[in-house]
Design an enzyme around this catalytic site. Structure first.
Site, PDB file in Angstrom:
ATOM      1  N   HIS A 141       0.844  -1.191   0.000  1.00 47.14           N
ATOM      2  CA  HIS A 141       0.000   0.000   0.000  1.00 47.14           C
ATOM      3  C   HIS A 141       0.882   1.244   0.000  1.00 47.14           C
ATOM      4  O   HIS A 141       1.722   1.416   0.888  1.00 47.14           O
ATOM      5  CB  HIS A 141      -0.917  -0.002   1.224  1.00 47.14           C
ATOM      6  N   ARG A 201       0.636   4.587   0.476  1.00 46.63           N
ATOM      7  CA  ARG A 201       0.694   5.691   1.437  1.00 46.63           C
ATOM      8  C   ARG A 201       1.267   5.318   2.790  1.00 46.63           C
ATOM      9  O   ARG A 201       1.461   6.176   3.646  1.00 46.63           O
ATOM     10  CB  ARG A 201      -0.715   6.235   1.645  1.00 46.63           C
ATOM     11  N   GLU A 202       1.572   4.032   2.995  1.00 47.53           N
ATOM     12  CA  GLU A 202       2.030   3.578   4.305  1.00 47.53           C
ATOM     13  C   GLU A 202       3.544   3.747   4.389  1.00 47.53           C
ATOM     14  O   GLU A 202       4.308   2.793   4.409  1.00 47.53           O
ATOM     15  CB  GLU A 202       1.552   2.135   4.519  1.00 47.53           C
ATOM     16  N   ARG A 210      -3.331   4.585  -2.285  1.00 48.67           N
ATOM     17  CA  ARG A 210      -3.167   3.264  -1.648  1.00 48.67           C
ATOM     18  C   ARG A 210      -2.788   2.166  -2.649  1.00 48.67           C
ATOM     19  O   ARG A 210      -1.906   1.347  -2.402  1.00 48.67           O
ATOM     20  CB  ARG A 210      -4.488   2.892  -0.963  1.00 48.67           C
ATOM     21  N   ASN A 244      -3.249  -5.945  -1.966  1.00 48.20           N
ATOM     22  CA  ASN A 244      -3.512  -6.862  -0.855  1.00 48.20           C
ATOM     23  C   ASN A 244      -4.944  -7.409  -0.853  1.00 48.20           C
ATOM     24  O   ASN A 244      -5.443  -7.873   0.161  1.00 48.20           O
ATOM     25  CB  ASN A 244      -3.177  -6.207   0.487  1.00 48.20           C
ATOM     26  N   ARG A 245      -5.593  -7.347  -1.999  1.00 47.38           N
ATOM     27  CA  ARG A 245      -6.839  -8.085  -2.224  1.00 47.38           C
ATOM     28  C   ARG A 245      -6.740  -8.909  -3.512  1.00 47.38           C
ATOM     29  O   ARG A 245      -7.719  -9.463  -3.970  1.00 47.38           O
ATOM     30  CB  ARG A 245      -8.037  -7.121  -2.370  1.00 47.38           C
ATOM     31  N   HIS A 290       2.576  -3.273   6.965  1.00 43.62           N
ATOM     32  CA  HIS A 290       1.607  -2.234   6.607  1.00 43.62           C
ATOM     33  C   HIS A 290       1.599  -1.182   7.706  1.00 43.62           C
ATOM     34  O   HIS A 290       2.258  -1.312   8.733  1.00 43.62           O
ATOM     35  CB  HIS A 290       0.195  -2.831   6.518  1.00 43.62           C
ATOM     36  N   SER A 291       0.778  -0.156   7.514  1.00 43.05           N
ATOM     37  CA  SER A 291       0.429   0.724   8.621  1.00 43.05           C
ATOM     38  C   SER A 291      -1.023   1.137   8.401  1.00 43.05           C
ATOM     39  O   SER A 291      -1.505   1.060   7.271  1.00 43.05           O
ATOM     40  CB  SER A 291       1.331   1.952   8.679  1.00 43.05           C
ATOM     41  N   TYR A 292      -1.740   1.541   9.449  1.00 44.15           N
ATOM     42  CA  TYR A 292      -1.289   1.778  10.792  1.00 44.15           C
ATOM     43  C   TYR A 292      -2.225   1.012  11.726  1.00 44.15           C
ATOM     44  O   TYR A 292      -3.184   0.387  11.274  1.00 44.15           O
ATOM     45  CB  TYR A 292      -1.321   3.293  11.122  1.00 44.15           C
ATOM     46  N   TYR A 322     -10.665  -7.069  10.727  1.00 49.04           N
ATOM     47  CA  TYR A 322     -11.865  -7.183   9.905  1.00 49.04           C
ATOM     48  C   TYR A 322     -11.564  -8.239   8.855  1.00 49.04           C
ATOM     49  O   TYR A 322     -10.416  -8.633   8.672  1.00 49.04           O
ATOM     50  CB  TYR A 322     -12.207  -5.856   9.226  1.00 49.04           C
ATOM     51  N   GLU A 352       0.846  -4.309  11.284  1.00 48.13           N
ATOM     52  CA  GLU A 352       0.415  -2.927  11.087  1.00 48.13           C
ATOM     53  C   GLU A 352       1.259  -2.090  12.035  1.00 48.13           C
ATOM     54  O   GLU A 352       1.169  -2.231  13.253  1.00 48.13           O
ATOM     55  CB  GLU A 352      -1.073  -2.761  11.421  1.00 48.13           C
TER      56      GLU A 352
HETATM   57  O1  0X9 Z   1      -6.595  -4.006   4.724  1.00 49.94           O
HETATM   58  C1  0X9 Z   1      -5.420  -4.338   4.563  1.00 49.94           C
HETATM   59  O2  0X9 Z   1      -4.959  -4.754   3.519  1.00 49.94           O
HETATM   60  C2  0X9 Z   1      -4.473  -4.217   5.739  1.00 49.94           C
HETATM   61  N1  0X9 Z   1      -4.731  -3.032   6.476  1.00 49.94           N
HETATM   62  S1  0X9 Z   1      -4.327  -1.596   5.808  1.00 49.94           S
HETATM   63  O3  0X9 Z   1      -4.868  -0.546   6.660  1.00 49.94           O
HETATM   64  N2  0X9 Z   1      -2.754  -1.443   5.855  1.00 49.94           N
HETATM   65  O4  0X9 Z   1      -4.765  -1.554   4.491  1.00 49.94           O
HETATM   66  C3  0X9 Z   1      -4.690  -5.444   6.633  1.00 49.94           C
HETATM   67  C4  0X9 Z   1      -4.305  -6.674   5.930  1.00 49.94           C
HETATM   68  C5  0X9 Z   1      -4.553  -7.912   6.700  1.00 49.94           C
HETATM   69  N3  0X9 Z   1      -4.101  -8.996   5.915  1.00 49.94           N
HETATM   70  C6  0X9 Z   1      -4.928  -9.715   5.104  1.00 49.94           C
HETATM   71  N4  0X9 Z   1      -6.187  -9.505   5.089  1.00 49.94           N
HETATM   72  N5  0X9 Z   1      -4.411 -10.675   4.421  1.00 49.94           N
HETATM   73 ZN    ZN Z   2      -1.724  -1.588   4.125  1.00 53.88          ZN
END
Ligand code: 0X9
Ligand code: ZN
Length: 741
Positions: free
Chosen positions: A167, A169-170, A225, A241-242, A293-295, A345, A367
């Site tokens: 991501h 901006r982190e 992001r 990360n999706r 990642h952050s935060y 989440y 994070e």
């Molecule tokens: O949402 C995310 O990708 C991560 N948080 S962020 O605020 N940095 O975007 C958390 C990722 C947790 N990891 C996975 N879901 N695999």
């Molecule tokens: Zn992230």
């Protein structure tokens, strides 16, 4: 030159796209409140999308006014994002912060762009060509190289991969990755801990997985992001990360291209996620990974796609808690550790789910800082502590996750053991990468400078073993370590094994009080002023619930004190503490030795399986039964027996009429509070003075000789060591025979 300089200057001081925007935090109470918020923002700073979960979001001034009109309760984290981003830009345009740490590496004094990161990588490679190789693992959608640094003393070692900046901006994420690479390269051969780590594992760091997004966040949009894919609808970016191909397309990922959590058109549709995947596929010896990642200060383990526990949840929990403890020990910062789906989440298509689900790796998301005060635009002063605490966590990870099993000591490691008898140590061993089977557990122990001798461990079932530390004479140091054999090789605890074992000192123990609660030694359950309406303390053989133990802590007895006996097959909340406080008061205790320790095993559970609330159990000591001093205030949701020990003199003046009390309380609403106490003791420890130690300093030396000579020919007295009634040559012989070397 002039036009370029003025262009840069004007870019630096130009308006940002975020003028007057605020970041707010709120907890939507229902779907309607959540929908209202989502309609007001297109930039969530935390991606919770369910009622009851905390969410941070950036809002325009108009959206802020609309939010105020809804009456939804919120808290403002950042009042003017534009001002914060402008200040950061101006600082960086003016050359950045200088760090202020004398002798510190100026690279870590401020955030760094791609070019600076590249230069630093090349410096590291140039400094240690024998150790470092730089590789380009792929090319971004806009054609930028994705760099990796490999730090390896031996290609045959297992590997651990640390990746940052999926991501854009982190910005703290690449700083942490670079600091890890720097510490490893710098410390190899000089720092014993780093040298030991790199003798067991090879490390890859990928500081910027998403270089296009990162460059864009250093340009027009600081809060970008995703990557820079041009989507079919003309919107830009896929959330890398999706985009990973394990349970891709499940909950917590968007199908809408303009959304910040857009999953892409297919698993691994993006060259950046492909590049990192291909590195892992090409290197099957990568056994563990961290995705930075952050935060939010979180240490997160799989799964992200479901709230269900993964099959190795105990191992992940142990390792996560170790990293958390390493961080707290370094900077006192509090990071929360737990599985993604139940801690944060749901988010599917994430890197760690693929690394664990597809590759069997020990994989975490960390994070980094902070908790929302700065969010993605962290004050420069946060770089140094964030880097330092995450170096500590990562070193812990590299040591533990480089081994095929994680070895833990659920009842703790003794600092002292009773002299002349064996002491049992409880061992837990959790298979780690690739889930190997455990084929043997051995404890190795030595007394003083003797040879290490193997002690086979006895299996207790459920991944637990017990093994005895050998009997040792009073004052001797017992050194020990544990070796666990698995089908994928051996693991040792501590990491360095025989080279740097755990130690315990053998002492003679005298018990001023010893209660295993099998019989009534005079405790009072319930005192005047107690307000609990149920769950009062009671001494029983407990009936377990999800929140309360089924067994007392000892292997020979059955009883302990619990807050309310559970019912067979009873619900989790059956007989928990409700409505206030219940007190367990000790009988009068002899606490006259300040060096004595008060020891007990405790169980504490506050909303087991849910989020603990503000309830707690203060444990207190008193020298007169009237004024109380806190030993500890238990609020951590342990849900297991924990042994504790407190030195009397650290809390009260010595007293022969001391008392201890345990106050379990349910003050918050709707929580399940359960506590239990067992094996309560007051223990004095030490070794008897050697004969001839006339001044009582534990040694027999010239000072004692002087005392003996001063008493020469006296009748009796302490210098009459042989007890024949007169101080003479016989006493001198006794003293010289126990002369301290
Ligand atoms: O949402 C995310 O990708 C991560 N948080 S962020 O605020 N940095 O975007 C958390 C990722 C947790 N990891 C996975 N879901 N695999
Ligand atoms: Zn992230």
């Amino acid at each position: 030159m002039f036009p370029i300089v003025s262009l840069l200057a004007s870019a630096a001081f130009a308006q940002t796209p975020y003028e007057g925007h605020s970041v707010v935090r709120l907890v939507p109470r229902d779907h309607r409140e959540l929908r209202t918020l989502l309609a007001l923002t297109d930039d969530l700073w935390s991606h919770a999308a369910a009622p009851g979960l905390k969410v941070d979001a950036r809002l325009t001034p108009e959206a802020m006014r609309a939010l105020e009109r809804t009456g939804i309760r919120f808290e403002t984290l950042i009042a003017d994002v534009g001002a914060v981003v402008r200040a950061e830009r101006e600082r960086l345009a003016a050359g950045g912060a200088d760090g202020g740490v004398a002798g510190g590496d100026p690279f870590f004094a401020d955030f760094r762009d791609l070019a600076a990161i590249d230069t630093k990588l090349q410096d590291l490679a140039a400094a240690r060509p024998d150790l470092v190789t730089l590789e380009t693992i792929g090319t971004s959608i806009e054609g930028r190289p994705i760099r990796a640094i490999r730090i390896s003393r031996d290609p045959a070692l297992p590997a651990i991969a640390l990746n940052c900046t999926q991501h854009a901006r982190e910005w703290i994420s690449p700083m942490v990755g670079m600091a890890i690479a720097d510490a490893l390269v710098d410390g190899e051969g000089s720092d014993p801990r780093v040298t030991a780590i790199l003798s067991r594992v090879e490390v890859w760091v990928i500081p910027v997985v998403n270089p296009d997004g990162y460059a864009h966040s250093w340009g027009p949009e600081r809060l970008w992001r995703k990557n820079r894919r041009v989507n079919s609808d003309g919107s830009i970016g896929v959330d890398l990360n999706r985009n990973w191909g394990y349970q891709w397309g499940g909950a917590g990922a968007s199908t809408v291209p303009s959304n910040d959590t857009y999953r892409g058109t297919a698993p691994f549709s993006e060259p950046e996620s492909q590049a990192l995947r291909d590195l892992h596929l090409a290197r099957p010896d990568i056994v563990a990974s961290i995705d930075f990642h952050s935060y939010g200060q979180l240490i997160l383990s799989p799964w992200g796609y479901t709230t269900a526990a993964n099959p190795q949840a105990a191992m992940f929990g142990e390792l996560g808690n170790r990293m958390k403890a390493a961080i707290a020990a370094e900077t006192q910062a509090n990071y929360t550790s737990g599985p993604i789906g139940s801690t944060l989440y749901l988010a599917s298509g994430g890197m760690v789910d693929w690394a664990y689900g597809e590759r069997g790796q020990v994989s975490y998301t960390i994070e980094l800082r902070d908790l929302g005060q700065g969010g993605f635009v962290l004050p420069v002063a946060q770089i140094e502590p964030t880097v330092r605490e995450n170096l500590a966590a990562t070193f812990e990870f590299l040591e533990s996750a480089s081994q095929p099993a994680v070895v833990a000591f659920p009842l703790g490691r003794p600092a002292t053991v009773p002299a002349d008898v064996a002491t049992a140590v409880r061992i837990a061993a959790y298979p780690s990468w690739g889930s190997p089977s455990i084929t043997g557990v051995t404890l190795y122990a030595r007394i003083a400078d003797g040879e290490f001798t193997p002690v086979p461990a006895t299996g207790l079932g459920g991944g637990a073993w017990t093994a005895d530390l050998p009997a040792a004479p009073c004052g001797a140091t017992v050194g020990w370590y544990v070796r666990v054999e698995t089908s994928a090789g051996a693991a040792t605890a501590p990491f360095a094994g025989a080279a740097s074992p755990f130690t315990a000192t053998a002492v003679e123990q005298s018990l001023a009080f010893d209660d295993d609660f099998e019989s009534d030694l005079g405790w009072t359950a319930g005192v005047a002023g107690d307000t609990a309406t149920s769950g009062q303390w009671v001494r029983v053989d407990p009936v377990g619930t999800a929140a309360q133990p089924e067994n007392d802590v000892s292997t020979d007895g059955t009883r302990c004190f619990v807050t309310g006996q559970g019912a067979v097959g009873g619900a989790i909340g059956a007989a928990d503490v409700d409505g206030g406080v219940t007190t367990l008061l000790s009988p009068v205790l002899d606490l006259s030795n300040p060096d004595a320790t008060i020891r007990f095993a405790r169980w504490y559970s506050n909303n087991q399986g849910g989020a603990p609330n503000s309830d707690s159990m203060p444990i207190e000591v008193s020298r007169d039964g009237a004024t109380w001093v806190q030993l500890e205030n238990v609020s951590q949701n342990a849900g297991t027996w924990v042994e504790r020990s407190f030195r009397v003199g650290d809390f009260i003046l010595p007293s022969s009429s001391g008392r201890v009390r345990f106050r379990a309380q349910d003050l918050g609403t709707g929580s399940v509070v359960e506590a239990a106490i067992d094996e309560f003791r007051v223990v004095s420890e030490g070794c008897p003075a050697p004969p001839g130690d006339l001044n009582g300093d534990g040694r027999v030396d010239a000072a004692d000789l002087a005392l003996l000579l001063a008493a020469w020919a006296a009748t009796g007295g302490p210098a009459d060591l042989d007890g024949n009634g007169v101080v003479e040559a016989g006493d001198l012989a006794v003293l010289l025979a126990s002369w301290t070397a």
